[in-house]
Design a protein around this motif. Structure first.
Motif, PDB file in Angstrom:
ATOM      1  N   VAL A  17      50.868  44.485  74.713  1.00  0.00           N
ATOM      2  CA  VAL A  17      49.551  43.889  74.963  1.00  0.00           C
ATOM      3  C   VAL A  17      49.369  43.754  76.474  1.00  0.00           C
ATOM      4  N   ARG A  72      46.745  42.087  79.303  1.00  0.00           N
ATOM      5  CA  ARG A  72      45.656  41.105  79.405  1.00  0.00           C
ATOM      6  C   ARG A  72      45.150  41.024  80.831  1.00  0.00           C
ATOM      7  N   TYR A  90      55.287  42.368  71.538  1.00  0.00           N
ATOM      8  CA  TYR A  90      55.396  41.768  70.201  1.00  0.00           C
ATOM      9  C   TYR A  90      56.191  42.729  69.332  1.00  0.00           C
ATOM     10  N   ALA A 104      42.360  34.851  76.841  1.00  0.00           N
ATOM     11  CA  ALA A 104      41.658  34.809  75.549  1.00  0.00           C
ATOM     12  C   ALA A 104      42.721  34.769  74.454  1.00  0.00           C
TER      13      ALA A 104
HETATM   14  P1  TMP Z   1      46.088  38.042  70.749  1.00  0.00           P
HETATM   15  O1  TMP Z   1      45.355  37.287  71.826  1.00  0.00           O
HETATM   16  O2  TMP Z   1      45.683  37.645  69.369  1.00  0.00           O
HETATM   17  O3  TMP Z   1      47.575  37.979  70.949  1.00  0.00           O
HETATM   18  O4  TMP Z   1      45.675  39.581  70.886  1.00  0.00           O
HETATM   19  C1  TMP Z   1      45.856  40.292  72.065  1.00  0.00           C
HETATM   20  C2  TMP Z   1      45.226  41.688  71.945  1.00  0.00           C
HETATM   21  O5  TMP Z   1      45.934  42.469  70.995  1.00  0.00           O
HETATM   22  C3  TMP Z   1      43.781  41.667  71.449  1.00  0.00           C
HETATM   23  O6  TMP Z   1      43.066  42.660  72.173  1.00  0.00           O
HETATM   24  C4  TMP Z   1      43.846  42.053  70.012  1.00  0.00           C
HETATM   25  C5  TMP Z   1      45.084  42.892  69.931  1.00  0.00           C
HETATM   26  N1  TMP Z   1      45.819  42.721  68.681  1.00  0.00           N
HETATM   27  C6  TMP Z   1      46.026  43.806  67.847  1.00  0.00           C
HETATM   28  O7  TMP Z   1      45.575  44.907  68.124  1.00  0.00           O
HETATM   29  N2  TMP Z   1      46.737  43.616  66.700  1.00  0.00           N
HETATM   30  C7  TMP Z   1      47.268  42.419  66.353  1.00  0.00           C
HETATM   31  O8  TMP Z   1      47.910  42.328  65.312  1.00  0.00           O
HETATM   32  C8  TMP Z   1      47.045  41.292  67.223  1.00  0.00           C
HETATM   33  C9  TMP Z   1      47.582  39.941  66.875  1.00  0.00           C
HETATM   34  C10 TMP Z   1      46.321  41.514  68.365  1.00  0.00           C
END
Ligand code: TMP
Length: 263
Positions: free
Chosen positions: A92, A94, A121, A98
């Motif tokens: 991820v 950022r 993750y 958010a």
């Molecule tokens: P989060 O703030 O819920 O951790 O999500 C971070 C970013 O990752 C957000 O752009 C959404 C994406 N995301 C996924 O693509 N799959 C997932 O299972 C989760 C939890 C988040």
């Protein structure tokens, strides 16, 4: 009649055996899930939009030299991809506070981060994809240290490119998730971008109104998910507005990549 061998079915996509060894067909479903599939709905047309949006983004990333699994789009819902060994880590990136980061650290949603931040993750639905550190990733053998470095470098290049791409169409890229795979070519192994990049796995906010144009519309029961994804496709120049909409099914213009076939 469908005699293709199904290799894997996830929450939003199915992988079928491809036409040649080393290839797969990635099929985009209309299923929307959140909170580890606790919440589920069918949103007619979402798969078509994600297939097209992800195709455009992967093709553009390929053009700037980011290696990806993408070969070409085959039809409205499917693309041909190279078969890779998925690294079981969700990366991820950022730019703005958010979601889970804002909650975890008590940050105000929408505040800019001091710099882009990368998180990892572990991909495991039973555990709800827990956040892990580089220490966990190397200790448990999910990826080697050099592979982590490579994923981080690629993730930052992808971020730089996508921030600019989206800003150009009035969208703030708040955060996104990517996955990588190992691609074997004889004895050589390369890390390549895999899976998809679509509004399902990004946070995309309108620069002027802060309207959410991503899966948070579903997660937070805001409604209008399909319209938001269509708006992203429209701004990216891939939604044909001159043809009438058939029910909720969006009409997409044909690909402008040389290999993408119109249908
Ligand atoms: P989060 O703030 O819920 O951790 O999500 C971070 C970013 O990752 C957000 O752009 C959404 C994406 N995301 C996924 O693509 N799959 C997932 O299972 C989760 C939890 C988040």
């Amino acid at each position: 009649m469908n005699r293709r061998r199904r290799i894997y079915e996830g929450k939003a996509k199915i992988l079928y055996e491809g036409p040649e060894p080393g290839t797969l067909i990635q099929h985009f479903k209309d299923d929307a899930t959140a909170f580890n599939a606790e919440k589920h709905a069918l949103i007619e047309g979402k798969g078509v939009l994600n297939n097209r949006i992800s195709e455009l983004i992967f093709a553009k990333l390929g053009e700037i030299g980011v290696p990806t699994h993408f070969v070409r789009r085959l039809n409205m819902r499917e693309q041909l991809i190279r078969e890779v060994e998925i690294i079981p880590i969700e990366v991820v990136v950022r730019n703005v506070a958010a979601g889970s980061l804002a909650k975890r650290l008590g940050l105000e949603e929408g505040s800019a981060l001091p710099r882009s931040v990368i998180e990892f993750y572990y991909k495991d639905d039973k555990l709800g994809d827990p956040m892990v550190s580089e220490e966990h990733i190397t200790a448990f053998g999910w990826a080697a240290p050099q592979e982590i470095d490579e994923m981080m470098q690629l993730a930052l290049r992808i971020n730089d490119f996508l921030v600019g791409l989206f800003l150009g169409i009035g969208i703030r890229l708040v955060d996104f998730k990517v996955e990588f795979g190992r691609l074997w070519e004889n004895d050589l192994m390369r890390i390549v971008l895999a899976d998809e990049i679509s509004p399902d796995c990004c946070r995309l906010w309108d620069v002027n109104t802060n309207d959410k144009l991503d899966k948070d519309r579903f997660r937070q029961d805001l409604g209008g998910l399909l319209e938001a994804y269509q708006e992203v496709a429209r701004r990216l120049g891939i939604l044909n507005e001159n043809r009438p909409m058939m029910g909720a099914t969006p009409v997409l213009v044909s690909s402008n990549t040389p290999s993408g076939k119109p249908h």
